[in-house]
Design an enzyme around this catalytic site. Structure first.
Site, PDB file in Angstrom:
ATOM      1  N   SER B 146       0.846  -1.196   0.000  1.00 38.63           N
ATOM      2  CA  SER B 146       0.000   0.000   0.000  1.00 38.63           C
ATOM      3  C   SER B 146       0.886   1.253   0.000  1.00 38.63           C
ATOM      4  O   SER B 146       1.667   1.440  -0.943  1.00 38.63           O
ATOM      5  CB  SER B 146      -0.945  -0.059   1.197  1.00 38.63           C
ATOM      6  N   ASP B 222      -9.922  -5.740  -3.478  1.00 39.01           N
ATOM      7  CA  ASP B 222      -9.363  -4.686  -2.617  1.00 39.01           C
ATOM      8  C   ASP B 222     -10.347  -3.527  -2.555  1.00 39.01           C
ATOM      9  O   ASP B 222     -10.674  -2.929  -3.576  1.00 39.01           O
ATOM     10  CB  ASP B 222      -8.021  -4.235  -3.218  1.00 39.01           C
ATOM     11  N   HIS B 254      -7.271  -6.190   0.811  1.00 40.23           N
ATOM     12  CA  HIS B 254      -6.108  -5.331   1.097  1.00 40.23           C
ATOM     13  C   HIS B 254      -5.362  -5.762   2.368  1.00 40.23           C
ATOM     14  O   HIS B 254      -4.429  -5.087   2.790  1.00 40.23           O
ATOM     15  CB  HIS B 254      -6.600  -3.888   1.245  1.00 40.23           C
TER      16      HIS B 254
END
Lengths: 276, 276
Positions: B146, B222, B254
């Protein structure tokens, strides 16, 4: 039963579920990893019982078991370690009350109304799992850590025929002779020590052993060594000529770094028994 | 440098260390896994940069990377995601300030005095690691998740020759065009958008690419997809004919369940490059 969360994990599913427990008289939470094979039909089931202060989440997040359960096509159930809630008795100490159920049915107040963890893990949760998920309930194995290793060993020996194999990471091995045990067994079961024997892995090993393979790993640098009393269980296993191994692992401590390092071995050990 | 903890893990050592950082003007904490081979001599080094809200600990506990780094004899360093402390600027939002350093050198107040994460990860921490541990600093690779995937990609492309390979799990791929980016880049770097381009993986891929293999995994489920903008990076990689793969992984979200499921692949990918 309600779904709290479901995350894809190693091509399978890591779920968290809550349900109203009759025996614990309140809502209980558990984790369940289902390998991809569960989409096709029932899969064998491995139990992981956690240690003091843990919920279902600690091992789910830190033990790294999903990788190996996925490899072998095995489901993994992660029960909580006690009933919980504002209306549930508790104690200020980390090793009594919520987070410290010790896998017994409490007969003493204030614990008796909710702390029925033996019946929860031995009967109520298996019934729920059998009804709700694609599991081969005639292929079960059990493991656990510390207090959960105690639970795994005592449930395996206390329910003959239920589990094909049992393993433990640094189990509380002889609680009737340890401060991790005497305090809790007297609080939950009362002062009649004869009732404690059914919750002491070393005494049960001496008395009857386990009808299947046993694998114990104990870190040599475990700072709780004196509370765990691994030498008494090792002696009892050899005296009984128990099928299995008691291993001391050099340099490892009591943490999830120890558990995750040995997890591949433990899941492979159970897979051998489950698919035999 | 002080040792916070050291736990044996997969025959190696999982350590946590603190040190006084000059560039961040305060104490910084990092995790470092050393495989058993580091006892014999220097080993290659993989960087793992974490995402929003994380410390060094999240990946250390949940990503399951130690198993695979041990298998390949690779060290893994886990920096924190920002400076921290009562005297360090912060914001009520989870995505700005402490836990959200974005791997840039802030030029704007109130962030400028401590938020120098690019220099910390690119220069100060590598120097410390080279001095204190048995690491082959000419064999480095980098990955992240991320915001940390953004960091891994921008550092890899921004420091040509430093890293032999780069990978990312669900990176913030195009922050100059996303709410995970425009807010932070304007806060840390000011309103001149031309200064943001050196911190946008998609723009850097279009401009120059990476001199080595790139591996990107992005979960199809996600829930931050629109903030990550994976399609822009995939387009830029193909347009540049970049060596590497951009993969969309069906069903994954995620979370660390996604990361841990793909970690074996990523470490093997980096091992190929590190030992080439």
């Amino acid at each position: 039963m309600d779904i709290v969360s479901q995350n894809k994990s190693f091509a399978g599913s890591q779920g968290v579920y809550t349900h109203a427990s009759k025996v614990c008289a309140g809502d209980m939470t558990f984790g369940l990893f289902l390998p991809e094979e569960a989409n096709e039909g029932p899969v064998p089931l491995l139990w992981y019982l956690s240690g003091l202060t843990c919920t279902h989440a600690n091992a789910m997040e830190k033990a790294g078991a999903q990788a190996w359960c996925a490899e072998h096509g095995i489901a993994l159930v992660l029960p909580d370690t006690s009933p919980r809630g504002d209306n549930v008795a508790n104690d200020e100490a980390y090793d009594l009350g919520q987070g410290a159920g010790f896998y017994v049915n409490a007969t003493q107040d204030p614990w008796k109304p909710h702390f029925q963890m033996w019946d929860y893990v031995a009967h109520e949760l298996p019934d729920l799992l059998a009804n709700e998920f694609a599991l081969e309930m005639d292929r079960q194995a059990i493991t656990g850590h510390s207090m959960g290793g105690h639970g795994a060993l005592t449930l395996a020996m206390g329910l003959p025929g239920r589990f094909r194999s049992v393993s433990a990471f640094a189990p509380i091995a002889n609680p009737t002779a340890s401060d991790w045990g005497r305090k809790q067994l007297s609080a939950y079961l009362g002062d009649d020590e004869s009732l404690w024997a059914a919750h002491d892995a070393t005494l049960m090993m001496r008395e009857k052993g386990f009808d299947g393979p046993v694998l114990i790993d104990q870190g040599a640098d475990d700072n709780f060594w004196d509370l765990l009393r691994p030498e008494t269980l090792a002696e009892a296993m050899v005296a009984r000529k128990q099928d299995g191994l008691h291993r001391v692992q050099k340099g490892y401590d009591h943490s999830y770094y120890f558990i995750s390092s040995l997890m591949e071995d433990h899941v492979a050990f159970h897979a051998d028994a489950l698919y035999a």
